[in-house]
Each structure stands twice: as structure tokens, then as C-alpha cells.
Motif scaffolding. Structure first.
Motif, PDB file in Angstrom:
ATOM      1  N   ALA A 109      -0.034   8.262 -10.266  1.00 57.50           N
ATOM      2  CA  ALA A 109       0.260   9.602 -10.030  1.00 57.50           C
ATOM      3  C   ALA A 109      -0.994  10.235 -10.484  1.00 57.50           C
ATOM      4  O   ALA A 109      -1.099  11.911 -10.376  1.00 57.50           O
ATOM      5  CB  ALA A 109       1.655   9.726 -10.523  1.00 57.50           C
ATOM      6  N   ARG A 110      -1.207   9.972 -12.149  1.00 57.21           N
ATOM      7  CA  ARG A 110      -2.300  10.537 -12.656  1.00 57.21           C
ATOM      8  C   ARG A 110      -3.386  10.735 -11.863  1.00 57.21           C
ATOM      9  O   ARG A 110      -4.449  11.273 -11.891  1.00 57.21           O
ATOM     10  CB  ARG A 110      -2.259   8.923 -13.585  1.00 57.21           C
ATOM     11  CG  ARG A 110      -2.083   9.790 -14.628  1.00 57.21           C
ATOM     12  CD  ARG A 110      -1.957   8.944 -16.000  1.00 57.21           C
ATOM     13  NE  ARG A 110      -0.642   8.498 -17.336  1.00 57.21           N
ATOM     14  CZ  ARG A 110      -0.876   8.001 -17.554  1.00 57.21           C
ATOM     15  NH1 ARG A 110      -1.974   7.183 -18.423  1.00 57.21           N
ATOM     16  NH2 ARG A 110       0.440   8.158 -18.830  1.00 57.21           N
ATOM     17  N   LEU A 163      -5.847  15.361  -5.573  1.00 62.01           N
ATOM     18  CA  LEU A 163      -5.818  16.767  -5.081  1.00 62.01           C
ATOM     19  C   LEU A 163      -6.452  17.746  -6.117  1.00 62.01           C
ATOM     20  O   LEU A 163      -6.596  18.717  -5.477  1.00 62.01           O
ATOM     21  CB  LEU A 163      -4.196  16.736  -6.004  1.00 62.01           C
ATOM     22  CG  LEU A 163      -3.573  17.959  -4.998  1.00 62.01           C
ATOM     23  CD1 LEU A 163      -3.364  17.375  -3.633  1.00 62.01           C
ATOM     24  CD2 LEU A 163      -2.092  18.053  -5.945  1.00 62.01           C
ATOM     25  N   SER A 164      -7.297  17.915  -7.325  1.00 65.62           N
ATOM     26  CA  SER A 164      -7.597  18.273  -8.172  1.00 65.62           C
ATOM     27  C   SER A 164      -8.530  18.551  -7.566  1.00 65.62           C
ATOM     28  O   SER A 164      -9.710  19.638  -7.328  1.00 65.62           O
ATOM     29  CB  SER A 164      -7.230  18.358  -9.268  1.00 65.62           C
ATOM     30  OG  SER A 164      -6.283  18.233 -10.348  1.00 65.62           O
ATOM     31  N   SER A 195      -7.304  24.584  -8.324  1.00 64.09           N
ATOM     32  CA  SER A 195      -6.082  24.775  -8.948  1.00 64.09           C
ATOM     33  C   SER A 195      -5.282  25.747  -7.674  1.00 64.09           C
ATOM     34  O   SER A 195      -3.956  25.848  -8.079  1.00 64.09           O
ATOM     35  CB  SER A 195      -6.655  25.179 -10.005  1.00 64.09           C
ATOM     36  OG  SER A 195      -7.357  26.271 -10.079  1.00 64.09           O
ATOM     37  N   SER A 196      -5.003  26.308  -7.018  1.00 60.47           N
ATOM     38  CA  SER A 196      -5.085  27.130  -6.930  1.00 60.47           C
ATOM     39  C   SER A 196      -3.620  26.789  -5.395  1.00 60.47           C
ATOM     40  O   SER A 196      -3.228  27.756  -4.978  1.00 60.47           O
ATOM     41  CB  SER A 196      -5.900  27.628  -6.277  1.00 60.47           C
ATOM     42  OG  SER A 196      -6.332  27.232  -4.524  1.00 60.47           O
ATOM     43  N   THR A 235       3.538  16.218 -10.848  1.00 67.70           N
ATOM     44  CA  THR A 235       2.680  17.050 -12.622  1.00 67.70           C
ATOM     45  C   THR A 235       4.038  16.907 -13.542  1.00 67.70           C
ATOM     46  O   THR A 235       3.394  16.970 -14.817  1.00 67.70           O
ATOM     47  CB  THR A 235       2.560  18.519 -11.973  1.00 67.70           C
ATOM     48  OG1 THR A 235       3.156  19.131 -11.716  1.00 67.70           O
ATOM     49  CG2 THR A 235       0.875  18.536 -10.950  1.00 67.70           C
ATOM     50  N   SER A 236       5.030  17.016 -13.784  1.00 75.19           N
ATOM     51  CA  SER A 236       6.578  17.253 -14.474  1.00 75.19           C
ATOM     52  C   SER A 236       6.748  15.585 -14.599  1.00 75.19           C
ATOM     53  O   SER A 236       7.239  15.733 -16.019  1.00 75.19           O
ATOM     54  CB  SER A 236       7.175  18.181 -13.187  1.00 75.19           C
ATOM     55  OG  SER A 236       6.954  19.568 -13.690  1.00 75.19           O
ATOM     56  N   ALA A 237       6.464  14.885 -14.334  1.00 77.02           N
ATOM     57  CA  ALA A 237       7.154  13.795 -14.874  1.00 77.02           C
ATOM     58  C   ALA A 237       6.607  13.708 -15.766  1.00 77.02           C
ATOM     59  O   ALA A 237       5.808  13.615 -16.416  1.00 77.02           O
ATOM     60  CB  ALA A 237       7.246  12.556 -13.314  1.00 77.02           C
TER      61      ALA A 237
END
Length: 190
Positions: free
Chosen positions: A110-111, A117-118, A123-124, A132-134
Motif C-alpha cells: 500500500a505504501r 498515486l502521488s 495531491s489534489s 492513507t489511513s490504515a
């Protein structure tokens, strides 16, 4: 050889196959991100359900995380109302440590996906909570401690390896299910 290393070596071909299958899914596009999240939802949900049903024995409570909830939130945020049928593999006898190994290891992937993805969209754009939240560091540390605590795994090494293979297969099957069920990219957003 410790259990984690043994699992990595034993599942390397299946893991590589799953990565190869997901490689064409471009998470930098809306359609690709929806397919990625739908496939992960279809695979992660039944694995977490299986782990949640373990209430007795040394693996009770072995997976305190709820990645499927993050996936569900992401799909809802993207306006995806329909969820795919969860994958069909029978996990009822799958050893929990093999399942945890695959889910925990997926956080390392995921990292890399978040970084890709970035780089692709900046970042928009929508940032999936699943990526991002795990609590990735905590999940991987927890997974490593589970495997280390298993020691010689009490003669269950083969069963643990089989469960890890089954979990990798769940991701491959889930992607095929999502790909087979879509008529167009727009159909995923219905």
C-alpha cells in the motif's frame, strides 16, 4: 528459517502473479482506482470476516484491524453503491496466521501504491483511506509479532502456508470477479 521468511519464499510465485495481475490497473484514473478498491474489498472482506470468527485458541483476536471498513468508506466516497460479490474461496479452515501474513504484508504494498498515486496525479485528487489511513506500521509490526510468537508453528507450517496461498488467490479471484462483472467503467460507479 523463521516462519515469515519461509512464507515469503513459499508464496513468492503466487505473490508475483497477483502483482502481475494488478499491474495494469491504473489507480491514477478514476476507473482504475474503483476497480482496485472493489477488488480489494472483495478479497479483504471475507478474510477479515474469517479472522473475526476466531474466538478461541491462540489466534483469537489476532486481527484487530478493519481494512474492509476503510475500503467501504472509500467506495462510498467515490459514489460506488454496488459492492462486488465477495470472492468464493472457502476460508473456513484457513489457518489465521497465513491470512494475517498476506493482509499484513499488503500494507507494505500500500505504501508503494500511495507513492505511485502521488507521483501520477499529485495531491489534489481523492486519497483513498485504505491507502492513507490504515496504521501500516502497526499492522506490519503486529503481523511480524504474530509470526514470531508462533515459533515453530507447532507443526502447522504447511497449513499456514496453504492459507497464505489461499489469501493471495483471493486477491487474484477478486480482481477477476470485478473485471468480469463490469460492462463499462461507468458501470462501476452505479
Amino acid at each position: 528459517m523463521d516462519l515469515r521468511e519461509e512464507l515469503r519464499n513459499a508464496t513468492r510465485p503466487r505473490h508475483a502473479e497477483v502483482e502481475r495481475l494488478f499491474e495494469p490497473v491504473d489507480i491514477g484514473t478514476g476507473a482504475g482506482l474503483r476497480r482496485f478498491l472493489l477488488a480489494h474489498y472483495a478479497a479483504v472482506t471475507p478474510i477479515e470476516q474469517r479472522l473475526g470468527r476466531i474466538v478461541d485458541g491462540p489466534q483469537a483476536g489476532c486481527w484487530p484491524f478493519r481494512l474492509s471498513a476503510l475500503l467501504d468508506d472509500d467506495l462510498t466516497s467515490l459514489g460506488v453503491r454496488q459492492r462486488p460479490t465477495i470472492m468464493r474461496a472457502d476460508l473456513s479452515d484457513a489457518h489465521p496466521l497465513g491470512l494475517c501474513y498476506v493482509l499484513g504484508g499488503s500494507r507494505l504494498g500500500a505504501r508503494l501504491l500511495l507513492r505511485r498515486l502521488s507521483e501520477t496525479v499529485g495531491s489534489s485528487t481523492f486519497r483513498p483511506r485504505y491507502l492513507t489511513s490504515a496504521p501500516d506500521d502497526a499492522i506490519w509490526a503486529h503481523t511480524r509479532s504474530l509470526l514470531a510468537a508462533a515459533g515453530d508453528a507447532g507443526g502447522y507450517r504447511q497449513a499456514i502456508g496453504n492459507a497464505a496461498e489461499l489469501a493471495f488467490s483471493a486477491f487474484a479471484e477478486a480482481l477477476a470477479l470485478v473485471e468480469d462483472s463490469r460492462e463499462t467503467d461507468d458501470a462501476l460507479a452505479v
